[in-house]
Each structure stands twice: as C-alpha cells, then as structure tokens.
Design a protein around this motif. Structure first.
Motif, mmCIF file in Angstrom:
data_model
loop_
_atom_site.group_PDB
_atom_site.id
_atom_site.type_symbol
_atom_site.label_atom_id
_atom_site.label_comp_id
_atom_site.label_asym_id
_atom_site.label_seq_id
_atom_site.Cartn_x
_atom_site.Cartn_y
_atom_site.Cartn_z
ATOM 1 N N GLU A 1 31.960 45.215 34.743
ATOM 2 C CA GLU A 1 31.510 44.417 35.892
ATOM 3 C C GLU A 1 32.399 43.193 36.128
ATOM 4 O O GLU A 1 32.150 42.422 37.052
ATOM 5 C CB GLU A 1 30.072 43.941 35.660
ATOM 6 C CG GLU A 1 29.058 45.077 35.552
ATOM 7 C CD GLU A 1 27.693 44.562 35.137
ATOM 8 O OE1 GLU A 1 27.091 43.794 35.905
ATOM 9 O OE2 GLU A 1 27.228 44.926 34.034
ATOM 10 N N SER B 1 36.154 40.938 36.458
ATOM 11 C CA SER B 1 37.531 40.993 36.956
ATOM 12 C C SER B 1 38.489 40.904 35.769
ATOM 13 O O SER B 1 38.082 40.594 34.650
ATOM 14 C CB SER B 1 37.777 39.832 37.901
ATOM 15 O OG SER B 1 37.786 38.634 37.175
ATOM 16 N N GLY B 2 39.761 41.162 36.055
ATOM 17 C CA GLY B 2 40.765 41.137 34.986
ATOM 18 C C GLY B 2 40.816 39.811 34.245
ATOM 19 O O GLY B 2 40.852 39.771 33.023
ATOM 20 N N GLN C 1 38.480 37.591 33.940
ATOM 21 C CA GLN C 1 37.260 37.380 33.150
ATOM 22 C C GLN C 1 37.289 38.202 31.871
ATOM 23 O O GLN C 1 36.892 37.734 30.811
ATOM 24 C CB GLN C 1 36.034 37.752 33.981
ATOM 25 C CG GLN C 1 35.757 36.759 35.092
ATOM 26 C CD GLN C 1 34.668 37.241 36.014
ATOM 27 O OE1 GLN C 1 34.553 38.431 36.298
ATOM 28 N NE2 GLN C 1 33.863 36.323 36.505
ATOM 29 N N ARG C 2 37.779 39.439 31.976
ATOM 30 C CA ARG C 2 37.886 40.281 30.771
ATOM 31 C C ARG C 2 38.798 39.619 29.754
ATOM 32 O O ARG C 2 38.545 39.657 28.551
ATOM 33 C CB ARG C 2 38.492 41.632 31.134
ATOM 34 C CG ARG C 2 37.510 42.522 31.801
ATOM 35 C CD ARG C 2 38.138 43.847 32.125
ATOM 36 N NE ARG C 2 37.486 44.368 33.311
ATOM 37 C CZ ARG C 2 37.618 45.592 33.749
ATOM 38 N NH1 ARG C 2 38.391 46.419 33.120
ATOM 39 N NH2 ARG C 2 36.982 45.980 34.821
#
Lengths: 263, 370
Positions: B134, B136-137, B139-140
């Motif tokens: 769920e 974005s890049g 955030q990951r």
C-alpha cells in the motif's frame, strides 16, 4: 457480410458443441439424480429429492465420504509440506545434481496411477503393511507431491530470495525464515497446490481401490454400488462428489487467485 | 549503538575474477562512509563481506575489535538495507519493523512499542497497520530503514538504498538518511554509484575502481583534490590537459602543455620529477573572468563552439587557439552571452588546478566529460 455472419454462427456453434461435449455428461448425471422413478434414464419423469435423502441416510456412503475427506485433506497437507520443503531446498541452496533431483521429483506425474498403485501394493505386501486408509493416503501423497513441488517451486523467485536474506540478516534461523517468511509469502501457491491436491485425491479411484481393504473412499464405494446396476441414487452421490469438487475449485478461485490479483 | 570497522587486506576472488584486491580501510564509530564507484568496482562485494553474506578469500574484517571471520549474518552487529527494500509483503509495517526484535525474543508489547517509535521517526506512525504494497517507493524505503535500525545494529549497511527512487525523492531521502544517522549515531556504510549522492551524504567517500580503493577523503577533498585521474573524472565533469613536468622552484612548478607552459603554486607538487608525464585536471567551473580578484593564469584564447543554458550557469564547449583538436568544457556565468565563433580568454585561478600522475587513458586529449 453474409460470410461474416456465417463464420460468426459457425464459431458460436463450435463453442456450444465444445461446452456441450465437456458438460453434457455431468448435466445428464445431475438431471437424473432428481429422477422420480427407479431408472436414471430418459424420459425424465419429474423432480424429487428422495435419492439425495437416501444418500445422506446411507451410513456406508456417509462413512466413505468422511474417509474420502480425511484422506484428501491429510494427503494434501503432507504433499504440500513435503513439496514446499523440496522446493525451498532446491530453489535456495546449491545441491548436488539439482536438475536431476528436480526431474526425479516431477517424474511420477508421467507414470499412470495404475502403475503407481501396483508398485505401492507390491511394496506394502513385501513390507507386511496391511492395506488401510493410511496406505491410500500414502498413494495420494505419491501422486500429489510432484504437483505440489512443481507449483511451489515455480513461484519461488529471486525477489523472495532477497527477502529471505533480509530475514536471516535480522537474526532469523533457517526454520524461522521458512515458517515466518517464505511459507506465508508463498501462501497463494501453497494454497493452490493444496486445493488441487484435495480435488485430485477426492476424485481418485484406481489407487484408492487397489490400496484399501475394509474402509474405503467414496469413489470406491460408488463403484461397488454401480456393480448392482444403475440407480438414481448413484447419480445423486455422483452429483455430491461433483458439487464438492466444484466447491473446492471455487474456494481456490476466490481465496487464492483473488488474493494474488490484489497484490 | 555504534562501532568502528576495520578491514585489513581483504581480497575476494570469484573463479578467475578478482572482485576485491587487497582492500584496507578503517572506519570510525559513528561515521557515515560512502563506497562510490562504477558497477563492477567491488563496492557491493565489500558490503557483502561486512554483512557476512560473503567471506573474504583472504584478509580480515573486524567490527568493534572482534574478528568477524566465522560469524554468520544473523549473529553480526550489522543489518543491511537492501536496494529492493526486501520488506515482508505479508506483514504489516509494525510487524516488519518488529521482526528483528521478535527473532531476538523481545516480548510483543515491547517490540511493538519500539517498532512504532521507529515508524514515528521515519514519519509513518499512522501507517503501522498497512501492508508494504500500500506504500509508495519512498515510504517503503523508510520502512526498510526503520526495520534495519530496530535491532540497534552497530553498523548499518545500505546497498544502493536510493537507487529505485526518482531524482527529487532521492535528494529528499539523502537529507533524511543523513539526519537520521546523526541522530542514532550508528556507523553507516552506504554503497552508491551516484557521485552527487555520495558528496551530499558522506562524512568520508571511498572511491573504488576495479576492486581497489582509488581515493579516500572528505567530499570536498575528493572533488577538489582528487589523487588519481579516475577519481577526478568519476567525481564530475573535468578537463584533462596532458603535459610534461618541467621544473620546480621554491614557490612554483611549471608544466609544459599543448596550451603553453603553465606555472602553478608549489604546494601542488607531489613528488614529480622533471620529464614525468602529468595531467592537469581543471573543473569546468574553475574558469574565471580575467578581471576577478586573486591570482590568475591563462591558457590562451579559445573559440566558443556551442553552449547550453543550465539555470545556474552556461555550459560551453571551447576549442583553444593553440590546440584546436582539444575541446574544453567551461561553465560561464548565467548572465554571459554565448555566441558560437566568439573568442574568450581561458583564465583560471592556479590554486584550483590539480596536477595528477600519468596521462588519461584516452588516446587523444579531449574533455573527459562523463
């Protein structure tokens, strides 16, 4: 214009013929399970649920049904666990002759059930193992293990390898990587393998027939009913078998493939 | 938690390929080290040696004074942040971050509290129940950082952590990484091939090439006083002017080049002998207007070939009068008017010129623009 309409008609009738060929026998089976009469043959005399009532009242059929479920779920579970372990080992570690080992694991798929059953029967005789539901279960593990291995192995990619590496880096022991990271990550394919195995085991006759003695599975019980002639009751129990298979495939479709699509 | 790292004579050989050739490096506790180099230079191999995913063919690695020779990745005081983040897709962010603590048998309440604290630090406190897909890049990437820091490693290893992000997000995450590193004090070893990222983030940069360390130093040093031709060209655009070392006096040295003899301040001398092949490395932004303050030298006149506007400056290609085959790249002021065919004076501050041993590997002298 006319030729395009004609070809459209032709393709639709081909489609109808195709599905008719596949589903007509099943449709006939299900239809005559409702036959109000003694013979499951045309003409159709009207609908009744009497035969279903008889099926569910028949204690031999019901115990065969329970046996079938136990064998199917048990053998599918064992086949999945073994298949997962084999796939994990072969996909994640450098093993001697790994191509040969993969080939050997998948090889039983190409052998007919009759040959597998004969081989197991000879082996059990030689070992002095008496035939029971256990031996049927072992037979079903033998036929389902290659399938489980192939499905799970195919879903093990390099991306997951890195995730497993991260788990190890964070302090997970090998068994923790397998149970807490790899298996949950591969759950869609493990469930697919499980439900397919249950379906195959549920329907399987030859191995169940040759490797059982007193307690039998549902297909074997149906076969012994058939020896005393056609009867709408056999249609009814056949419809139940069919319905369970369809239900399993629906569960597979709904749980597993929907989950995969979401990701 | 933090610890020094000591790499001594580490060599790694794969078959007949030497990935690392006798590397020695001392990293202080709490330092932000960037291993910089082109692909195949051995930087990722070195990181894998630190993380324990590979073991050296020879040489030793010590973390906090302890030899890591036979220590498995799980038992090392290091964690790795992977380029593809390698988050556990089936777990919530909280469980992802708490995973390392769970493996260390920390109780559920305690590890969840710690996980939430770290998610708060990376700005994802409200997303603790989400799954990685769920996010974005960027955030990951933050979750991966929080997960790696949750177990309080002495050394955090970052394998091209910003490689998958777009440029704007990458610049933003650089600042965050640096700020978080200062806050937690952990030793960070970060691998990248992006020299701008390296300069923005590192306390010290280690430039690597073909399995060897080319240069080690602060970003300013590496950029402005590179020790080798490789470092000078890898760190950004540079003009190489081949020459011959002529003589040295007490205060100056002189180098003969196709653009005339150049007199430079003595402190640039690095044990050159007369007659030795040398190369002058000049950054495009070091060409100055002749009217400015400070010492000036000139390389003669040059004709403007073309120019393009970069916002902060004009980038122009010039061909010198004395050696028209050579192309010199120069940055000219925003306000300059670039007219192809016009003549300009190649003026520069002699202290900005770097004298390097040897000649660039290219057969013809030309700009080594990347």
């Amino acid at each position: 214009m006319i030729s395009s309409r004609f070809s459209k008609l032709l393709s639709w009738s081909y489609l109808a013929a195709l599905y008719g060929f596949i589903f007509l026998p099943v449709a006939v089976l299900v239809l005559f399970s409702f036959q109000d009469g003694r013979l499951p043959v045309p003409p159709f005399n009207g609908a009744t649920l009497k035969w279903y009532g008889e099926v569910f009242a028949d204690s031999r059929l019901m115990s065969a049904l329970t046996n079938s479920l136990m064998v199917a779920i048990g053998s599918a579970t064992v086949a999945c666990v073994l298949g997962f372990c084999a796939a994990y080992g072969l996909a994640r570690f450098v093993l001697p002759a790994s191509r040969l080992q993969r080939g050997l694991l998948i090889a039983p798929m190409t052998v007919s059930y009759l040959i597998i059953a004969l081989g197991l029967l000879t082996t059990f005789n030689w070992l002095g193992v008496s035939l029971s539901l256990w031996t049927v279960g072992i037979g079903h593990v033998v036929i389902n293990l290659p399938l489980c291995f192939a499905i799970i192995y195919a879903s093990m990619g390099d991306h997951q390898k890195n995730i497993e590496r991260a788990a190890r880096d964070l302090g997970a022991a090998e068994w923790q990587v397998m149970t807490q990271v790899s298996a949950p990550m591969l759950m869609p394919s493990i469930l697919a393998a499980f439900f397919l195995s249950v379906t195959f085991s549920w329907d399987e006759f030859i191995i169940a027939f040759l490797l059982s003695r007193f307690d039998v599975t549902l297909p074997v019980e149906i076969w012994s009913m058939l020896r005393s002639g056609l009867n709408p009751k056999t249609n009814a129990v056949g419809s139940v078998v069919f319905l369970v298979s369809v239900a399993l495939l629906l569960i597979l479709e709904l749980i597993v493939f929907r989950r995969t699509a979401k990701k | 938690m933090t610890a020094p790292v000591s790499i001594r004579n580490a060599t790694k050989i794969f078959g007949d390929f030497t990935a690392l050739d006798d590397i020695s490096l001392e990293i202080a506790a709490g330092e932000y080290i960037v291993l910089l180099g082109p692909s195949g230079c051995g930087k990722t191999t070195l990181l894998s040696l630190l993380g324990g995913f590979l073991s050296p063919s020879s040489g030793t690695i010590e973390i906090n004074g302890k030899d890591m020779g036979d220590v498995a990745p799980a038992k090392r005081p290091t964690t790795t942040m992977f380029q593809d983040y390698a988050l556990f897709p089936h777990m919530s962010l909280r469980d992802n971050v708490a995973f390392g603590l769970k493996m260390r048998k920390v109780g559920k309440a305690e590890r969840h509290a710690k996980a939430e604290e770290l998610l708060d630090m990376v700005g994802l406190k409200t997303s603790a129940n989400k799954k990685p897909h769920e996010l974005s890049g960027g955030q990951r990437q933050r979750v991966a950082l929080a997960r790696a820091l949750a177990v309080e490693p002495d050394v955090l290893l970052l394998d091209e952590p910003l490689g998958a992000l777009d440029l704007k997000l990458r610049r933003q995450m650089q600042d965050e990484l640096k700020a978080i590193q200062k806050r937690v004090g952990t030793t960070f070893v970060h691998v990248t091939h992006d020299q701008e990222e390296a300069m923005a983030i590192a306390d010290r940069i280690v430039v690597m090439n073909s399995g060897r360390i080319e240069d080690v130093g602060s970003p300013e040093n590496i950029y402005m006083q590179p020790k080798t031709i490789f470092t000078a060209s890898f760190m950004g655009e540079v003009n190489f002017i081949p020459g011959t070392f002529e003589s040295a006096t007490d205060s100056t040295i002189s180098v003969k080049t196709p653009l005339g003899t150049v007199e430079l301040p003595e402190f640039e001398c690095r044990g050159f002998t007369p007659g030795a092949s040398v190369t002058l490395a000049i950054r495009p932004e070091h060409f100055r207007a002749s009217t400015g303050t400070g010492p000036r030298i000139t390389l003669g006149k040059a004709k403007v070939e073309d120019g393009s506007f970069f916002g902060t400056h004009h980038r122009a290609h010039l061909s010198p009068l004395d050696y028209p085959n050579m192309t010199v790249t120069a940055h000219m002021p925003q306000s300059a008017i670039i007219e192809p065919g016009a003549w300009v004076e190649l003026t520069l501050d002699p202290t900005s010129v770097v004298v390097l041993h040897g000649h660039p590997p290219r057969p013809t002298p030309e700009s080594a623009a990347l």
